[in-house]
Write a protein that holds these residues in place. Structure first.
Motif, PDB file in Angstrom:
ATOM      1  N   PRO A 153      49.913  44.868  37.548  1.00 57.49           N
ATOM      2  CA  PRO A 153      49.901  46.155  37.195  1.00 57.49           C
ATOM      3  C   PRO A 153      48.467  46.702  36.863  1.00 57.49           C
ATOM      4  CG  PRO A 153      50.824  44.787  35.564  1.00 57.49           C
ATOM      5  CD  PRO A 153      50.287  43.950  36.506  1.00 57.49           C
ATOM      6  N   GLY A 154      48.721  48.053  37.163  1.00 52.46           N
ATOM      7  CA  GLY A 154      47.314  48.788  36.867  1.00 52.46           C
ATOM      8  C   GLY A 154      46.701  48.555  35.292  1.00 52.46           C
ATOM      9  N   GLU A 155      47.659  48.572  34.537  1.00 54.28           N
ATOM     10  CA  GLU A 155      47.125  48.442  33.083  1.00 54.28           C
ATOM     11  C   GLU A 155      46.447  47.082  32.719  1.00 54.28           C
ATOM     12  OE1 GLU A 155      51.703  47.590  32.779  1.00 54.28           O
ATOM     13  OE2 GLU A 155      50.090  49.097  33.700  1.00 54.28           O
ATOM     14  N   ARG A 156      46.868  45.978  33.665  1.00 57.77           N
ATOM     15  CA  ARG A 156      45.990  44.925  33.411  1.00 57.77           C
ATOM     16  C   ARG A 156      44.707  44.972  34.208  1.00 57.77           C
ATOM     17  NH1 ARG A 156      48.204  40.049  33.102  1.00 57.77           N
ATOM     18  NH2 ARG A 156      45.950  39.225  32.809  1.00 57.77           N
ATOM     19  N   TRP A 157      44.547  45.766  35.272  1.00 57.65           N
ATOM     20  CA  TRP A 157      43.191  46.094  35.723  1.00 57.65           C
ATOM     21  C   TRP A 157      42.292  46.765  34.901  1.00 57.65           C
ATOM     22  CZ3 TRP A 157      42.033  42.860  39.399  1.00 57.65           C
ATOM     23  CH2 TRP A 157      42.770  42.543  40.401  1.00 57.65           C
ATOM     24  N   ALA A 158      42.949  47.584  34.264  1.00 59.42           N
ATOM     25  CA  ALA A 158      42.017  48.591  33.258  1.00 59.42           C
ATOM     26  C   ALA A 158      41.454  47.668  32.318  1.00 59.42           C
ATOM     27  CB  ALA A 158      43.164  49.537  32.711  1.00 59.42           C
ATOM     28  N   GLU A 159      41.981  46.632  31.842  1.00 57.39           N
ATOM     29  CA  GLU A 159      41.342  45.719  30.777  1.00 57.39           C
ATOM     30  C   GLU A 159      39.882  45.123  31.248  1.00 57.39           C
ATOM     31  OE1 GLU A 159      44.278  42.735  29.983  1.00 57.39           O
ATOM     32  OE2 GLU A 159      45.720  43.823  28.925  1.00 57.39           O
ATOM     33  N   LEU A 160      39.821  45.291  32.632  1.00 61.22           N
ATOM     34  CA  LEU A 160      38.483  44.632  33.029  1.00 61.22           C
ATOM     35  C   LEU A 160      37.431  45.823  33.246  1.00 61.22           C
ATOM     36  CD1 LEU A 160      39.738  42.387  36.015  1.00 61.22           C
ATOM     37  CD2 LEU A 160      39.698  41.705  33.612  1.00 61.22           C
ATOM     38  N   ARG A 161      37.690  46.833  32.678  1.00 57.51           N
ATOM     39  CA  ARG A 161      36.811  47.960  32.885  1.00 57.51           C
ATOM     40  C   ARG A 161      35.288  47.508  32.182  1.00 57.51           C
ATOM     41  NH1 ARG A 161      40.633  52.596  32.641  1.00 57.51           N
ATOM     42  NH2 ARG A 161      40.278  53.873  34.514  1.00 57.51           N
ATOM     43  N   PRO A 162      35.415  47.033  30.843  1.00 51.88           N
ATOM     44  CA  PRO A 162      34.296  46.577  30.091  1.00 51.88           C
ATOM     45  C   PRO A 162      33.299  45.784  30.772  1.00 51.88           C
ATOM     46  CG  PRO A 162      35.830  46.435  28.639  1.00 51.88           C
ATOM     47  CD  PRO A 162      36.739  46.789  30.010  1.00 51.88           C
ATOM     48  N   LEU A 163      33.736  45.108  31.708  1.00 54.77           N
ATOM     49  CA  LEU A 163      33.070  43.938  32.629  1.00 54.77           C
ATOM     50  C   LEU A 163      32.214  44.829  33.787  1.00 54.77           C
ATOM     51  CD1 LEU A 163      35.368  40.764  32.734  1.00 54.77           C
ATOM     52  CD2 LEU A 163      33.241  41.092  31.157  1.00 54.77           C
ATOM     53  N   ALA A 164      33.070  45.778  34.246  1.00 52.53           N
ATOM     54  CA  ALA A 164      32.543  46.424  35.528  1.00 52.53           C
ATOM     55  C   ALA A 164      31.583  47.377  34.913  1.00 52.53           C
ATOM     56  CB  ALA A 164      33.596  47.190  35.935  1.00 52.53           C
ATOM     57  N   GLU A 165      31.679  47.967  33.673  1.00 50.47           N
ATOM     58  CA  GLU A 165      30.737  48.735  32.985  1.00 50.47           C
ATOM     59  C   GLU A 165      29.265  47.900  32.629  1.00 50.47           C
ATOM     60  OE1 GLU A 165      32.805  50.317  29.987  1.00 50.47           O
ATOM     61  OE2 GLU A 165      33.597  51.801  31.124  1.00 50.47           O
ATOM     62  N   ALA A 166      29.589  46.511  32.281  1.00 51.47           N
ATOM     63  CA  ALA A 166      28.624  45.739  31.957  1.00 51.47           C
ATOM     64  C   ALA A 166      27.481  45.327  33.140  1.00 51.47           C
ATOM     65  CB  ALA A 166      29.129  44.273  31.547  1.00 51.47           C
ATOM     66  N   THR A 167      28.425  45.258  34.587  1.00 50.46           N
ATOM     67  CA  THR A 167      27.631  44.878  35.796  1.00 50.46           C
ATOM     68  C   THR A 167      26.577  46.275  35.908  1.00 50.46           C
ATOM     69  OG1 THR A 167      28.954  45.996  37.177  1.00 50.46           O
ATOM     70  CG2 THR A 167      29.334  43.619  36.487  1.00 50.46           C
TER      71      THR A 167
END
Length: 260
Positions: A153-167
């Protein structure tokens, strides 16, 4: 001590192995497992820059292994060059023993090879090997990501935002080694959602190996290239959050077509 072997000046540092008997036992085990691995000659070896901070006492071998992996990605350890454990020990402020242990692991990973009575040679890799690694990564990761796009679900993907921003932040530094670590962290988090620990381990090993620079025309990505690669993570994650499967398929294909 064998002729030509120099004790590391940094052996008096904070990362000295706490038990001398254990150090001797490990050294004997190493000599048995890899004949000639000790006694490296260091007199003709060029010095390499010391790290900004000496490693701490805890998990010495693991810290040395991480530092050596970073040096490989950064190009500080040059393909084809031979490095001795005593000299590397001086660099990190530790004895030669944890360096040999870390180098043994890198030998198992295919990053270095043992040169009897001298040390360890950084394996020379070509562009063809990089292309093969990228192909294998795509065969493993692309189907998994597409399957997860349908099930997570989309909310689980949203939890990965900090990692994407870290890249993105890592890419902005222009440091290949810093970006490589954050890049692996993002991909690892995505694949972890599959619940398959073996897949995650295999994929990360392939990813790490694909980040070592080749000898024939090193891939020296500049800051702009790193930022563009990081932007693909962000775009892919937003498409996953929005459950836009057409965009996900397009972005996944593009990302692995240019896999580093």
């Amino acid at each position: 001590m064998k002729q030509g072997v120099h004790s590391p000046a940094g052996a008096q540092g904070a990362a000295r192995v706490p038990a001398q008997q254990r150090a001797r036992d490990v050294a004997r085990e190493w000599d048995t497992a890899v004949p000639g691995a000790r006694g490296e000659h260091t007199h003709a070896e060029q010095p390499i820059p010391r790290p900004r901070a000496v490693v701490q006492r805890s998990s010495v071998r693991g810290q040395i292994l991480d530092a050596l992996r970073t040096a490989l990605v950064a190009g500080e350890l040059q393909p084809g060059e031979v490095y001795s454990a005593p000299v590397l020990g001086e660099r990190f402020g530790v004895s030669a023993t944890p360096v040999r242990e870390a180098m043994q692991q890198l030998a198992l990973e295919g990053a270095v090879e043992v040169v009897p009575n001298r040390g360890f040679r950084v394996v020379e890799r070509g562009a063809r090997e990089l292309a093969e690694l990228a192909e294998v990564r795509a065969l493993i990761e692309v189907p998994v990501m597409l399957r997860l796009a349908h099930t997570v679900p989309g909310e689980r993907w949203a939890e990965l935002r900090p990692l994407a921003e870290a890249t993105v932040r890592a890419a902005s530094t222009g440091c290949a080694a810093t970006y490589a670590e954050s890049d692996r962290a993002f991909h690892r988090a995505v694949l972890t959602l599959s619940g398959n620990a073996q897949l995650v381990q295999v994929a990360e090993d392939l990813h790490r190996r694909s980040q070592w620079p080749p000898v024939d025309g090193p891939v020296r990505h500049g800051r702009a290239d790193l930022v563009a690669d990081a932007a693909e993570h962000t775009a892919l994650l937003e498409a996953l959050i929005a459950q836009d499967l057409d965009i996900v398929r397009k972005l996944v294909g593009e990302h692995f077509a240019g896999a580093r």
